[in-house]
Design a protein around this motif. Structure first.
Motif, PDB file in Angstrom:
ATOM      1  N   ILE A 152      79.224  88.063  29.972  1.00 20.32           N
ATOM      2  CA  ILE A 152      78.179  87.982  28.683  1.00 20.32           C
ATOM      3  C   ILE A 152      77.705  89.300  28.696  1.00 20.32           C
ATOM      4  CG2 ILE A 152      76.260  87.214  27.513  1.00 20.32           C
ATOM      5  CD1 ILE A 152      77.165  84.352  28.791  1.00 20.32           C
ATOM      6  N   PRO A 153      77.827  90.220  27.573  1.00 18.67           N
ATOM      7  CA  PRO A 153      77.183  91.565  27.642  1.00 18.67           C
ATOM      8  C   PRO A 153      75.570  91.013  28.087  1.00 18.67           C
ATOM      9  CG  PRO A 153      78.664  91.215  25.819  1.00 18.67           C
ATOM     10  CD  PRO A 153      78.345  89.933  26.480  1.00 18.67           C
ATOM     11  N   THR A 154      74.896  91.968  28.724  1.00 21.53           N
ATOM     12  CA  THR A 154      73.460  91.659  28.963  1.00 21.53           C
ATOM     13  C   THR A 154      72.838  92.225  27.795  1.00 21.53           C
ATOM     14  OG1 THR A 154      73.763  92.005  31.356  1.00 21.53           O
ATOM     15  CG2 THR A 154      71.525  92.205  30.632  1.00 21.53           C
ATOM     16  N   THR A 155      71.900  91.289  27.188  1.00 20.80           N
ATOM     17  CA  THR A 155      71.282  91.654  25.754  1.00 20.80           C
ATOM     18  C   THR A 155      70.009  91.422  25.963  1.00 20.80           C
ATOM     19  OG1 THR A 155      73.332  90.840  24.760  1.00 20.80           O
ATOM     20  CG2 THR A 155      71.341  90.961  23.528  1.00 20.80           C
ATOM     21  N   TYR A 156      69.080  92.659  25.515  1.00 24.93           N
ATOM     22  CA  TYR A 156      67.577  92.468  25.483  1.00 24.93           C
ATOM     23  C   TYR A 156      67.033  92.312  24.193  1.00 24.93           C
ATOM     24  CZ  TYR A 156      63.118  94.952  25.702  1.00 24.93           C
ATOM     25  OH  TYR A 156      61.726  95.151  25.643  1.00 24.93           O
ATOM     26  N   VAL A 157      66.083  91.549  24.055  1.00 26.08           N
ATOM     27  CA  VAL A 157      65.503  91.007  22.679  1.00 26.08           C
ATOM     28  C   VAL A 157      64.091  91.424  22.917  1.00 26.08           C
ATOM     29  CG1 VAL A 157      65.015  89.321  21.138  1.00 26.08           C
ATOM     30  CG2 VAL A 157      67.328  89.244  22.105  1.00 26.08           C
ATOM     31  N   SER A 158      63.558  92.628  22.453  1.00 28.56           N
ATOM     32  CA  SER A 158      62.241  92.759  22.682  1.00 28.56           C
ATOM     33  C   SER A 158      61.026  92.100  22.380  1.00 28.56           C
ATOM     34  CB  SER A 158      61.924  94.471  22.183  1.00 28.56           C
ATOM     35  OG  SER A 158      61.706  94.308  20.730  1.00 28.56           O
ATOM     36  N   VAL A 166      56.984  99.300  28.584  1.00 27.81           N
ATOM     37  CA  VAL A 166      57.515  97.915  28.779  1.00 27.81           C
ATOM     38  C   VAL A 166      59.117  98.224  28.817  1.00 27.81           C
ATOM     39  CG1 VAL A 166      57.842  95.733  27.812  1.00 27.81           C
ATOM     40  CG2 VAL A 166      55.343  96.767  27.982  1.00 27.81           C
ATOM     41  N   VAL A 167      59.600  98.693  28.072  1.00 28.22           N
ATOM     42  CA  VAL A 167      61.087  98.985  28.116  1.00 28.22           C
ATOM     43  C   VAL A 167      61.648  99.384  29.264  1.00 28.22           C
ATOM     44  CG1 VAL A 167      62.945 100.041  26.661  1.00 28.22           C
ATOM     45  CG2 VAL A 167      61.046  99.103  25.641  1.00 28.22           C
ATOM     46  N   GLU A 168      60.895 100.424  29.877  1.00 25.94           N
ATOM     47  CA  GLU A 168      61.216 101.028  31.206  1.00 25.94           C
ATOM     48  C   GLU A 168      61.105 100.006  32.165  1.00 25.94           C
ATOM     49  OE1 GLU A 168      60.302 105.059  33.716  1.00 25.94           O
ATOM     50  OE2 GLU A 168      58.773 104.290  32.263  1.00 25.94           O
ATOM     51  N   GLU A 169      59.996  99.170  32.267  1.00 28.17           N
ATOM     52  CA  GLU A 169      59.882  97.843  33.183  1.00 28.17           C
ATOM     53  C   GLU A 169      61.207  97.152  33.092  1.00 28.17           C
ATOM     54  OE1 GLU A 169      56.327  95.925  32.813  1.00 28.17           O
ATOM     55  OE2 GLU A 169      54.927  97.627  32.972  1.00 28.17           O
ATOM     56  N   VAL A 170      61.383  96.700  31.745  1.00 29.88           N
ATOM     57  CA  VAL A 170      62.781  95.931  31.611  1.00 29.88           C
ATOM     58  C   VAL A 170      64.024  96.465  32.202  1.00 29.88           C
ATOM     59  CG1 VAL A 170      64.010  94.688  29.910  1.00 29.88           C
ATOM     60  CG2 VAL A 170      61.579  94.791  29.871  1.00 29.88           C
ATOM     61  N   VAL A 171      64.325  97.804  32.104  1.00 32.19           N
ATOM     62  CA  VAL A 171      65.272  98.371  32.233  1.00 32.19           C
ATOM     63  C   VAL A 171      65.408  98.406  33.945  1.00 32.19           C
ATOM     64  CG1 VAL A 171      66.608 100.548  32.270  1.00 32.19           C
ATOM     65  CG2 VAL A 171      65.779  99.711  30.279  1.00 32.19           C
ATOM     66  N   ASP A 172      64.435  98.807  34.731  1.00 32.23           N
ATOM     67  CA  ASP A 172      64.159  98.738  36.047  1.00 32.23           C
ATOM     68  C   ASP A 172      64.515  97.548  36.710  1.00 32.23           C
ATOM     69  OD1 ASP A 172      63.597 101.537  35.720  1.00 32.23           O
ATOM     70  OD2 ASP A 172      61.415 101.227  36.105  1.00 32.23           O
ATOM     71  N   ASN A 173      63.878  96.477  36.137  1.00 30.72           N
ATOM     72  CA  ASN A 173      64.227  95.186  36.479  1.00 30.72           C
ATOM     73  C   ASN A 173      65.466  94.387  36.010  1.00 30.72           C
ATOM     74  OD1 ASN A 173      61.568  94.343  38.190  1.00 30.72           O
ATOM     75  ND2 ASN A 173      61.026  95.589  36.574  1.00 30.72           N
ATOM     76  N   GLN A 174      65.795  94.501  35.042  1.00 33.41           N
ATOM     77  CA  GLN A 174      66.970  93.689  34.502  1.00 33.41           C
ATOM     78  C   GLN A 174      68.313  94.431  33.945  1.00 33.41           C
ATOM     79  OE1 GLN A 174      66.462  90.159  34.026  1.00 33.41           O
ATOM     80  NE2 GLN A 174      64.479  90.536  35.170  1.00 33.41           N
ATOM     81  N   PRO A 176      71.669  97.141  34.019  1.00 39.26           N
ATOM     82  CA  PRO A 176      71.696  97.877  33.029  1.00 39.26           C
ATOM     83  C   PRO A 176      71.850  96.975  31.719  1.00 39.26           C
ATOM     84  CG  PRO A 176      73.792  97.880  34.074  1.00 39.26           C
ATOM     85  CD  PRO A 176      72.817  97.068  34.854  1.00 39.26           C
ATOM     86  N   ILE A 177      71.529  97.292  30.471  1.00 39.12           N
ATOM     87  CA  ILE A 177      71.389  96.809  29.312  1.00 39.12           C
ATOM     88  C   ILE A 177      72.701  97.152  28.583  1.00 39.12           C
ATOM     89  CG2 ILE A 177      70.035  96.102  27.087  1.00 39.12           C
ATOM     90  CD1 ILE A 177      68.741  94.979  29.816  1.00 39.12           C
ATOM     91  N   GLU A 178      73.488  96.265  27.908  1.00 37.03           N
ATOM     92  CA  GLU A 178      74.574  96.575  26.959  1.00 37.03           C
ATOM     93  C   GLU A 178      74.159  96.629  25.525  1.00 37.03           C
ATOM     94  OE1 GLU A 178      78.554  95.260  28.177  1.00 37.03           O
ATOM     95  OE2 GLU A 178      77.464  94.316  29.856  1.00 37.03           O
ATOM     96  N   ALA A 207      65.438 104.021  23.475  1.00 34.52           N
ATOM     97  CA  ALA A 207      66.902 104.015  23.474  1.00 34.52           C
ATOM     98  C   ALA A 207      67.495 104.920  24.692  1.00 34.52           C
ATOM     99  CB  ALA A 207      67.513 104.639  22.014  1.00 34.52           C
ATOM    100  N   ARG A 208      66.701 106.133  24.868  1.00 33.19           N
ATOM    101  CA  ARG A 208      67.231 106.912  26.202  1.00 33.19           C
ATOM    102  C   ARG A 208      67.170 106.230  27.361  1.00 33.19           C
ATOM    103  NH1 ARG A 208      63.961 111.044  23.198  1.00 33.19           N
ATOM    104  NH2 ARG A 208      65.230 112.482  22.122  1.00 33.19           N
ATOM    105  N   LEU A 209      65.971 105.174  27.407  1.00 33.38           N
ATOM    106  CA  LEU A 209      65.942 104.472  28.673  1.00 33.38           C
ATOM    107  C   LEU A 209      66.948 103.456  28.877  1.00 33.38           C
ATOM    108  CD1 LEU A 209      62.090 104.157  28.261  1.00 33.38           C
ATOM    109  CD2 LEU A 209      63.372 105.416  30.266  1.00 33.38           C
ATOM    110  N   LEU A 210      67.103 102.635  27.687  1.00 32.64           N
ATOM    111  CA  LEU A 210      67.963 101.717  27.565  1.00 32.64           C
ATOM    112  C   LEU A 210      69.653 101.995  27.990  1.00 32.64           C
ATOM    113  CD1 LEU A 210      66.512  99.653  24.585  1.00 32.64           C
ATOM    114  CD2 LEU A 210      66.852  98.738  26.891  1.00 32.64           C
ATOM    115  N   ASP A 211      69.793 103.214  27.258  1.00 31.66           N
ATOM    116  CA  ASP A 211      71.553 103.566  27.365  1.00 31.66           C
ATOM    117  C   ASP A 211      72.177 102.468  27.127  1.00 31.66           C
ATOM    118  OD1 ASP A 211      73.354 105.635  27.763  1.00 31.66           O
ATOM    119  OD2 ASP A 211      73.511 105.125  29.914  1.00 31.66           O
ATOM    120  N   ALA A 212      72.031 101.757  25.989  1.00 24.49           N
ATOM    121  CA  ALA A 212      72.702 100.633  25.691  1.00 24.49           C
ATOM    122  C   ALA A 212      73.918 101.065  24.775  1.00 24.49           C
ATOM    123  CB  ALA A 212      71.843  99.567  25.006  1.00 24.49           C
TER     124      ALA A 212
END
Length: 256
Positions: A152-158, A166-174, A176-178, A207-212
């Motif tokens: 399943i593509p790892t999917t972030y719903v903000s 907060v987005v940076e924290e999510v990327v660091d902990n969860q 890569p996000i697709e 978006a730069r942080l997520l690189d999705a």
């Protein structure tokens, strides 16, 4: 490595239908018609109705509810819709108020649900900051989500989040996000001289942080307190030379 596709349909405002791995997931149900809706000391004005009615949306397996205390994220028709859904994942405070099938999950905790083919979908709760620093006591608790599982593509719903940190924290902990679903609109109300959700420039930074591979914009049309619309976000991403933003017309369906 992900093998499933993600299909998204914008219902309107923060309400997005996500279809993946044989199940149907809905974010922050809002189905009420245009009009004025009290929210604490403020009155929020809804300018357009949903592109699809609950009957047209049909059966949903999971609702991801970022919070229940504001009518632009859960309205009267949305509350009625929750009674038809087997699993509602939300904040612990909202789950206590809603009862029924609502399950409260604290940030960095998770719950799971079975997929039709026997796999497991993990729904992780992540932080969301609904306003400036120190505003949580006034806005009430809000969470975001990360969906993951085998293939399943790892999917972030903000959820309603106004902090790039907060987005940076999510990327660091969860990560890569697709695929990411970002709540935008740069929401503001008269009682607070601050933004309650992401502005367009912040979404570019996120978006730069997520690189999705795909970033789906929601919560950017349909309400008067949104200070920025879909075109503002599209322009900001274009100016930054970024092409991953997905802007849907209400009712539009897209396979990612």
């Amino acid at each position: 490595m992900s093998t499933d596709t993600v299909t998204v349909t914008l219902i309107g405002g923060p309400t997005l239908l996500i279809e993946v791995a044989g199940i149907r997931i809905l974010t922050d149900p809002t189905f009420d018609p245009p009009g004025e809706y009290p929210s604490g000391p403020s009155v929020l004005v809804k300018t357009t109705g949903p592109a699809l009615t609950p009957e047209q949306v049909g059966a949903v397996d999971v609702v991801l509810l970022s919070h229940d205390q504001h009518p632009d994220n859960l309205d009267a028709a949305g509350r009625a819709f929750l009674a038809t859904v087997p699993l509602v994942v939300t904040t612990t405070a909202a789950a206590e108020r809603l009862g029924g099938s609502a399950v409260g999950v604290e940030p960095w905790r998770r719950t799971e649900t079975s997929l039709p083919d026997g796999r497991t979908l993990t729904i992780g709760a992540v932080p969301a900051q609904h306003g400036p620093d120190g505003f949580a006591a006034s806005s009430g608790p809000v969470i975001g989500f990360v969906l993951s599982g085998e293939g399943i593509p790892t999917t972030y719903v903000s959820g309603d989040n106004a902090a790039v940190r907060v987005v940076e924290e999510v990327v660091d902990n969860q990560g890569p996000i697709e695929v990411a679903v970002l709540f935008g609109g740069g929401a503001r109300t008269r009682r607070l001289d601050a933004y309650l959700t992401l502005r367009a420039d912040q979404a570019v930074r996120a978006a730069r942080l997520l690189d999705a591979r795909a970033i789906v914009l929601v919560h950017a049309e349909g309400w008067r307190h949104f200070s920025q619309g879909q075109a503002d976000f599209a322009d900001a991403f274009a100016a930054a030379g970024r092409s991953e933003l997905v802007v849907l017309a209400p009712g539009e369906r897209r396979v990612l």
